[in-house]
Design an enzyme around this catalytic site. Sequence first.
Site, PDB file in Angstrom:
ATOM      1  N   THR A 175      -4.741  -3.805   2.736  1.00 16.46           N
ATOM      2  CA  THR A 175      -5.820  -3.712   3.719  1.00 16.46           C
ATOM      3  C   THR A 175      -7.090  -3.122   3.129  1.00 16.46           C
ATOM      4  O   THR A 175      -8.200  -3.445   3.556  1.00 16.46           O
ATOM      5  CB  THR A 175      -5.323  -2.866   4.912  1.00 16.46           C
ATOM      6  OG1 THR A 175      -4.249  -3.573   5.517  1.00 16.46           O
ATOM      7  CG2 THR A 175      -6.394  -2.628   5.950  1.00 16.46           C
ATOM      8  N   THR A 189      -0.250  -0.751   2.587  1.00  9.64           N
ATOM      9  CA  THR A 189       0.537   0.391   3.049  1.00  9.64           C
ATOM     10  C   THR A 189       1.978   0.017   3.429  1.00  9.64           C
ATOM     11  O   THR A 189       2.842   0.885   3.472  1.00  9.64           O
ATOM     12  CB  THR A 189      -0.143   1.074   4.256  1.00  9.64           C
ATOM     13  OG1 THR A 189      -0.275   0.116   5.307  1.00  9.64           O
ATOM     14  CG2 THR A 189      -1.490   1.639   3.875  1.00  9.64           C
ATOM     15  N   ASP A 190       2.202  -1.280   3.717  1.00  9.11           N
ATOM     16  CA  ASP A 190       3.529  -1.669   4.226  1.00  9.11           C
ATOM     17  C   ASP A 190       4.664  -1.287   3.274  1.00  9.11           C
ATOM     18  O   ASP A 190       5.702  -0.785   3.708  1.00  9.11           O
ATOM     19  CB  ASP A 190       3.589  -3.179   4.488  1.00  9.11           C
ATOM     20  CG  ASP A 190       2.826  -3.581   5.736  1.00  9.11           C
ATOM     21  OD1 ASP A 190       2.194  -2.711   6.356  1.00  9.11           O
ATOM     22  OD2 ASP A 190       2.860  -4.780   6.094  1.00  9.11           O
TER      23      ASP A 190
HETATM   24  N1  ASP Z   1      -0.788  -5.743   5.378  1.00  9.70           N
HETATM   25  C1  ASP Z   1      -1.174  -4.622   4.677  1.00  9.70           C
HETATM   26  C2  ASP Z   1      -0.338  -4.511   3.412  1.00  9.70           C
HETATM   27  O1  ASP Z   1      -0.669  -5.141   2.460  1.00  9.70           O
HETATM   28  C3  ASP Z   1      -1.122  -3.376   5.464  1.00  9.70           C
HETATM   29  C4  ASP Z   1      -1.948  -2.317   4.823  1.00  9.70           C
HETATM   30  O2  ASP Z   1      -2.314  -2.391   3.675  1.00  9.70           O
HETATM   31  O3  ASP Z   1      -2.242  -1.332   5.527  1.00  9.70           O
HETATM   32  O4  ASP Z   1       0.626  -3.770   3.373  1.00  9.70           O
END
Ligand code: ASP
Length: 333
Positions: free
Chosen positions: A14, A94-95
């Site tokens: 993200t 973050t995932d």
């Molecule tokens: N979809 C994103 C990821 O690549 C979520 C994030 O980065 O917060 O994990």
Amino acid sequence: MHKPHIVIIGTGGTIVSSGTTGAQMTGYSIQGLNISNIVAAVPALNEIANLRAVPLFNIGSCNVKLSNWIKLALTINQLAINSDIDGFVVTHGTDTLEETAFFLHLTLKTAKPVVLTGSMRPATAISADGPLNLLNAVRLASSEDACGKGVLVAMNGQIHSARDVSKTNTVAVDTFASPSSGPLGYIIGEQIDFLTQSIKPHTLTSEFRILEEDAAQAFPEIDIVLLHGDENVDRLKACINHGADGIILEATGNGSVPVELENVLNSLEKKPAIVRASRTGSGPVTQGLPNWQKMGLIPAGTLSAQKSRILLQLALHKFGNRTTELERVFKTY
Ligand code: ASP
């Protein structure tokens, strides 16, 4: 004063994603940006350190594979030999950030700071959290206090150990927590305050390492089976039938194993390595019932199912399916 040299390795997520309006907080995607653009947009970073941005991948972190972890570990290990480089920041979705962080925590061979960060809001959002998380991560990676503490995660002003941190909320900026141990410390403006540190082995004291010739396909296959009320044995059987070398039971409570599953496992001539983890999200999984111990089911301690999966994969790769060795590994790490 010595201005540290920090390498910022971008992997996507993200923090490099774009929406169509400042108000868009979900449903965004990675479009034209990579980590070099984000670094260029935060000039204050240059006051802290001399920076080099390396866009290694540019993907959503649900797509991150073992091959990405291996490439990242080899890249950092190789760069860390260079005496001109003082520390590393890895930007990441973050995932699965906690999984990449734990893999690196177990396999990197450096005492230099390695700090993962990301963001919950896209780069185009009002109050995007990426720039401040990046600034804090660079500050932490530039700090001597961060040396030798293993891989760290800097998010939302907190410092976490890769061993204990988890994403705990689908959308909130304070999503990262270490539910069984708490944060290691805080980053408040220029101040870095460590309160504690993880005593488990990592990086230089870990027995795991990634070699140039290590290919993802050569690592064992580990599945996670989520257990629930009204359980049936079909998913466990499916994992066994497709040849899993190891299975993590993401079990209820303190790693409880339903009798029907015990019966399936006991009927096998040669069973995969089985770890009992918990779906509760915090607290240790302990030894449990004597028959689970006799069956060689390994308690995960305070490791989540997804982190147990990584540890089991590395341990099976190194030692094969030897219960005493696997039990020792899970007690140690
Ligand atoms: N979809 C994103 C990821 O690549 C979520 C994030 O980065 O917060 O994990």
